[in-house]
Design an enzyme around this catalytic site. Structure first.
Site, PDB file in Angstrom:
ATOM      1  N   SER A 262      98.415  28.159 -40.681  1.00  0.00           N
ATOM      2  CA  SER A 262      97.010  28.275 -41.089  1.00  0.00           C
ATOM      3  C   SER A 262      96.074  27.281 -40.424  1.00  0.00           C
ATOM      4  O   SER A 262      94.853  27.338 -40.651  1.00  0.00           O
ATOM      5  CB  SER A 262      96.897  28.140 -42.602  1.00  0.00           C
ATOM      6  OG  SER A 262      97.380  29.307 -43.238  1.00  0.00           O
TER       7      SER A 262
ATOM      8  N   LYS B 200      93.071  28.710 -38.758  1.00  0.00           N
ATOM      9  CA  LYS B 200      91.815  29.058 -39.426  1.00  0.00           C
ATOM     10  C   LYS B 200      90.635  28.195 -39.008  1.00  0.00           C
ATOM     11  O   LYS B 200      89.487  28.555 -39.282  1.00  0.00           O
ATOM     12  CB  LYS B 200      92.020  29.038 -40.944  1.00  0.00           C
ATOM     13  CG  LYS B 200      92.888  30.214 -41.401  1.00  0.00           C
ATOM     14  CD  LYS B 200      93.435  30.060 -42.806  1.00  0.00           C
ATOM     15  CE  LYS B 200      94.328  31.261 -43.147  1.00  0.00           C
ATOM     16  NZ  LYS B 200      95.192  31.048 -44.297  1.00  0.00           N
TER      17      LYS B 200
ATOM     18  N   SER C   6      92.677  28.498 -48.061  1.00  0.00           N
ATOM     19  CA  SER C   6      93.494  29.082 -46.985  1.00  0.00           C
ATOM     20  C   SER C   6      93.912  30.517 -47.284  1.00  0.00           C
ATOM     21  O   SER C   6      95.047  30.929 -47.025  1.00  0.00           O
ATOM     22  CB  SER C   6      94.725  28.211 -46.718  1.00  0.00           C
ATOM     23  OG  SER C   6      95.260  28.471 -45.441  1.00  0.00           O
TER      24      SER C   6
ATOM     25  N   LYS D 216      92.777  20.764 -41.623  1.00  0.00           N
ATOM     26  CA  LYS D 216      93.338  22.021 -42.127  1.00  0.00           C
ATOM     27  C   LYS D 216      94.853  21.929 -42.126  1.00  0.00           C
ATOM     28  O   LYS D 216      95.470  21.543 -41.138  1.00  0.00           O
ATOM     29  CB  LYS D 216      92.887  23.200 -41.257  1.00  0.00           C
ATOM     30  CG  LYS D 216      93.347  24.548 -41.800  1.00  0.00           C
ATOM     31  CD  LYS D 216      92.610  24.897 -43.087  1.00  0.00           C
ATOM     32  CE  LYS D 216      93.192  26.130 -43.773  1.00  0.00           C
ATOM     33  NZ  LYS D 216      94.492  25.820 -44.436  1.00  0.00           N
TER      34      LYS D 216
END
Length: 417
Positions: free
Chosen positions: A75, A78, A130, A245
């Site tokens: 993730s 992202k 997320s 992140k």
């Protein structure tokens, strides 16, 4: 000044001078080469299989452990999805949910086919919690399809200098296709975050979203309400933490990319394959260790350098003395190099002067004849033009006639005296 003899028949052959600037008080140390350095003791026990510490201002990698091996990035993907959506869409863009988006696996907002949401709200869902389904809704409504959005992601990665990155999905779920595996290197991942916080026209909006502690919204019908919490624990772990992140998939393991500001310095850490369950905390230990290393070892220094330059022979040039037996030489000049650079105590700047072996007449004052490249190790920190400081006319028929006339009248004057 260094004079070089003219070489017949050699035109514009590159000559490289590496000037070790040891005479400058700031640089009496030897220049460090990253590939020759031993791993610092405090970074010898990192959990991550790939790790990078980057100076966000310049993009220079300050430390890396297998930083150029492509791995699944989960993730952390992202951050690219978010910055592209901010750049390509508008906060009030109405986004409709497709069957594909509604069928995405956990972690998810639990959107339902046919519902509508504002893009801005989905970006908070994407970055704080997320949510994988929100990523697909964003991609489809921004670019028309997941495949088209992945094309934009790969194009942007190429534009910002990523060397080994390939996007397939907007959410980072493990995936492969005929083009390869969804992956990036730790260095590329750090470079993407650098773009998000330093270069993108939407960098402030990106920071606003990713630094928000909590956020609430509804779908556009007003029938469903959602409350979000930011899961980036690093934001409260170190003073100056800016953004970041997390990520996890079975193939990727735990991943993280984050940034921290301290005393005017901004550091970025990227970690890939940093443990698997039950080692969720490894990424925080590595991140803090790398950030602290940057804080302890790197400071800004104002660098002022003025390398000496040789004279260049000028083929077919008229010597200033007028003597046919003397060489025509072009004097060279460049502006002093001055820049504020983030450096460790053992590092030095080197200058590489790139010049041809000789010039062809005529040479005009101010004419660009070469350049100087300044580096820390192999990383370029600046370059400057080298120019001709004087004009050197061509030794043509008119010049020869002029010299004959000058000598003729000079001879007559001596006789009359």
């Amino acid at each position: 000044m260094i004079k070089r003899k003219k070489k017949a028949g050699l035109f514009l052959a590159s000559v490289l001078f590496t000037l070790a600037l040891a005479a400058c008080p700031c640089f009496c140390r030897a220049a460090s080469q990253a590939d020759e350095e031993e791993t610092p003791e405090e970074l010898a026990q990192l959990y991550a299989r790939s790790a990078v510490l980057m100076d966000a201002d310049s993009g220079r990698v300050l430390f890396e452990k297998d930083g150029n091996t492509a791995r699944p990035i989960a993730s952390t993907t992202k951050i690219m999805t978010c910055i592209l959506a901010l750049e390509e869409g508008k906060p009030d863009l109405v986004c409709s949910v497709s069957e594909k988006a509604a069928s995405q696996p956990e972690v998810r907002l639990d959107v339902r086919e046919g519902e509508t949401y504002l893009l801005e709200d989905l970006l908070y869902s994407l970055m704080l919690e997320s949510h994988n389904d929100s990523a697909v809704v964003i991609a489809e409504n921004t670019a028309g399809s997941v495949e088209a959005f992945a094309g934009l992601m790969n194009k942007k990665a190429e534009e910002i200098g990523c060397q080994d990155t390939y996007f397939i999905t907007p959410n980072g779920l493990d995936a492969s296709d005929e083009g390869g595996t969804h992956s990036a290197t730790a260095e590329d991942l750090a470079r993407i975050l650098r773009y998000c916080i330093m270069e993108s026209p939407k960098r402030e909006a990106f920071l606003t979203v990713t630094r928000t502690d909590s956020y609430s919204f509804t779908d556009l019908s007003g029938q469903r309400s959602f409350s979000l919490q930011n899961h980036n624990a690093f934001l409260s772990m170190m003073e100056g933490a800016l953004t970041g992140k997390t990520g996890f998939t079975t193939d990727a393991g735990y991943c993280y990319v984050g940034a921290l500001e301290n005393g005017g310095r901004t550091f970025i850490v990227a970690l890939l394959a940093c443990g698997w369950p039950n080692n969720k905390g490894y990424k925080w230990e590595d991140t803090k260790k790398l950030m602290q290393y940057g804080i302890n070892h790197y400071q800004y220094e104002t660098i002022t350098l003025d390398p000496s330059l040789p004279s260049l022979p000028v083929s077919g040039g008229a010597p200033p003395s007028g003597s046919l037996g003397s060489d025509a030489l072009a004097l060279l000049s460049s502006e002093p190099f001055q820049k504020e650079l983030l450096m460790a105590g053992e590092e030095a700047v080197t200058a590489q002067v790139k010049l041809p072996a000789e010039l062809d007449a005529p040479v005009e004052e101010g004419q660009e004849v070469g350049e100087i490249l300044y580096r820390i190790g192999e990383f370029e920190v600046g370059r400057q033009k080298v120019e001709a400081a004087i004009s050197v006319p061509e030794r043509d028929l008119l010049w020869c006639l002029d010299q004959i006339i000058v000598r003729f009248f000079a001879g007559k004057n001596k006789i009359s005296q």
